[in-house]
Design a protein around this motif. Structure first.
Motif, PDB file in Angstrom:
ATOM      1  N   ILE A 111      61.763 -31.217  41.550  1.00  0.00           N
ATOM      2  CA  ILE A 111      63.027 -30.736  42.408  1.00  0.00           C
ATOM      3  C   ILE A 111      63.695 -32.375  42.829  1.00  0.00           C
ATOM      4  N   ILE A 112      64.865 -33.291  42.537  1.00  0.00           N
ATOM      5  CA  ILE A 112      65.207 -34.743  43.759  1.00  0.00           C
ATOM      6  C   ILE A 112      66.295 -33.996  44.307  1.00  0.00           C
ATOM      7  N   ASP A 113      67.069 -32.970  44.336  1.00  0.00           N
ATOM      8  CA  ASP A 113      68.163 -32.594  45.008  1.00  0.00           C
ATOM      9  C   ASP A 113      68.212 -31.349  44.966  1.00  0.00           C
ATOM     10  N   VAL A 114      68.661 -30.938  45.851  1.00  0.00           N
ATOM     11  CA  VAL A 114      69.245 -30.017  46.323  1.00  0.00           C
ATOM     12  C   VAL A 114      69.944 -29.707  47.094  1.00  0.00           C
ATOM     13  N   TRP A 115      71.375 -28.961  46.446  1.00  0.00           N
ATOM     14  CA  TRP A 115      72.684 -29.430  47.393  1.00  0.00           C
ATOM     15  C   TRP A 115      73.004 -27.089  47.861  1.00  0.00           C
ATOM     16  N   SER A 116      72.838 -26.642  48.674  1.00  0.00           N
ATOM     17  CA  SER A 116      73.732 -25.206  48.583  1.00  0.00           C
ATOM     18  C   SER A 116      74.995 -25.043  49.517  1.00  0.00           C
ATOM     19  N   CYS A 117      75.171 -24.124  49.461  1.00  0.00           N
ATOM     20  CA  CYS A 117      77.031 -23.385  49.455  1.00  0.00           C
ATOM     21  C   CYS A 117      75.820 -22.154  50.027  1.00  0.00           C
ATOM     22  N   ASN A 118      76.794 -21.214  51.675  1.00  0.00           N
ATOM     23  CA  ASN A 118      76.333 -20.102  51.752  1.00  0.00           C
ATOM     24  C   ASN A 118      78.236 -19.812  52.500  1.00  0.00           C
ATOM     25  N   GLU A 119      77.779 -18.279  52.709  1.00  0.00           N
ATOM     26  CA  GLU A 119      78.495 -17.890  53.511  1.00  0.00           C
ATOM     27  C   GLU A 119      78.517 -17.942  55.326  1.00  0.00           C
TER      28      GLU A 119
END
Length: 144
Positions: A111-119
């Motif tokens: 894994i070289i990038d993790v982008w998250s969006c959440n409530e």
């Protein structure tokens, strides 16, 4: 070729849910951004901080879409706030919220990038935080 969907599922099962920190060193590349830096240790720093606030936090995968070197994961999380979450002191409140994380893998399957969006708004409401819109005209001085 790495099965990126299986690797993403393992990342959530091992690192997010089971706290198997050693798995982060097997799954996360050295350039992957995290809390205060890059690589597995920075990724773990983010999870340690979240676990300090919600020690029993668990993630359930709702849906996964994988294509090429990318994986999108829709998830639900639930846990009890037992520690400080940003400026919010411990409430003992159980929260449940949704989010999506997007992972990108390199040729070696790391894994070289993790982008998250959440409530986050929903999460803060469940913790009893009152969120008010800004005053009309913004925060300006009176000019006096």
């Amino acid at each position: 070729m790495t099965d990126v969907e299986a690797a993403a599922r393992r990342f959530i099962a091992d690192v997010w849910n089971a706290r198997r920190e050693e798995s982060a060193y097997e799954l996360v590349g050295p350039e992957c951004p995290g809390l205060g830096g890059t690589g597995p240790e920075a990724t773990l720093a983010w999870h340690r901080e979240r676990r300090a606030a919600f020690p029993d936090l668990r993630y359930k995968i709702v849906d996964v879409v994988a294509a090429g070197d990318r994986v999108a994961v829709h998830w639900r999380a639930a846990g009890t706030q037992a520690g400080r979450f940003g400026p919010v002191p411990p409430t003992g409140q159980v929260v449940s919220y949704s989010g999506a994380s997007f992972l990108r893998f390199d040729e070696a399957g790391l894994i070289i990038d993790v982008w998250s969006c959440n409530e986050l708004f929903q999460l803060l409401q469940q913790l009893g935080v009152e969120l008010l819109p800004p005053a009309p005209g913004g925060v300006r001085g009176t000019g006096a």
